[in-house]
Design a protein around this motif. Sequence first.
Motif, mmCIF file in Angstrom:
data_model
loop_
_atom_site.group_PDB
_atom_site.id
_atom_site.type_symbol
_atom_site.label_atom_id
_atom_site.label_comp_id
_atom_site.label_asym_id
_atom_site.label_seq_id
_atom_site.Cartn_x
_atom_site.Cartn_y
_atom_site.Cartn_z
ATOM 1 N N GLU A 159 49.553 26.995 35.573
ATOM 2 C CA GLU A 159 49.922 25.879 34.699
ATOM 3 C C GLU A 159 49.582 26.202 33.245
ATOM 4 O OE1 GLU A 159 48.250 22.192 36.121
ATOM 5 O OE2 GLU A 159 49.030 22.554 38.137
ATOM 6 N N LYS A 160 48.403 26.769 33.026
ATOM 7 C CA LYS A 160 48.012 27.156 31.664
ATOM 8 C C LYS A 160 48.932 28.237 31.116
ATOM 9 C CE LYS A 160 43.158 25.910 32.003
ATOM 10 N NZ LYS A 160 41.776 26.373 32.017
ATOM 11 N N LEU A 161 49.320 29.178 31.978
ATOM 12 C CA LEU A 161 50.240 30.232 31.548
ATOM 13 C C LEU A 161 51.583 29.632 31.149
ATOM 14 C CD1 LEU A 161 50.959 33.203 31.148
ATOM 15 C CD2 LEU A 161 51.518 33.307 33.595
ATOM 16 N N ALA A 162 52.073 28.679 31.939
ATOM 17 C CA ALA A 162 53.343 28.020 31.619
ATOM 18 C C ALA A 162 53.257 27.285 30.281
ATOM 19 C CB ALA A 162 53.735 27.060 32.735
ATOM 20 N N GLU A 163 52.140 26.603 30.066
ATOM 21 C CA GLU A 163 51.946 25.906 28.786
ATOM 22 C C GLU A 163 51.934 26.899 27.629
ATOM 23 O OE1 GLU A 163 48.403 23.510 29.005
ATOM 24 O OE2 GLU A 163 49.101 22.522 30.831
ATOM 25 N N PHE A 164 51.262 28.029 27.832
ATOM 26 C CA PHE A 164 51.200 29.056 26.793
ATOM 27 C C PHE A 164 52.594 29.590 26.468
ATOM 28 C CE2 PHE A 164 50.841 33.626 25.743
ATOM 29 C CZ PHE A 164 50.260 33.502 24.499
ATOM 30 N N ILE A 165 53.378 29.851 27.501
ATOM 31 C CA ILE A 165 54.733 30.368 27.288
ATOM 32 C C ILE A 165 55.576 29.355 26.535
ATOM 33 C CG2 ILE A 165 56.870 31.034 28.466
ATOM 34 C CD1 ILE A 165 55.032 32.370 30.609
#
Length: 101
Positions: A89-95
């Motif tokens: 989820e954090k990776l998706a937010e970062f992207i």
Amino acid sequence: MDIGKRIKELRESTGFSINQLARQSGIGQSTLSYVEMGAKNPTVETLLLICRGLGITPVEFFKEQEPELPSDLRQLLREAESLTSPQREKLAEFIKSLKRS
């Protein structure tokens, strides 16, 4: 499916030579060469070693081919697979934040 052809395609897409993939897989270079040429069928154990050397699962090996992803994106996907759900989820937010920049 032509197993030897599939191995060769995957090997070339990762940039490995026959020698490099053989070493990475822990099998003989001549064995790999014969398999790629279709002169020899790999055992299940050999195919599993080749998959491991390629950094893919047997499911990915036999999966119907989709449009080829660049090797850097395949590597990112492999890395993302090992993340926990909150980390993904954090990776998706970062992207998403990168897209807005």
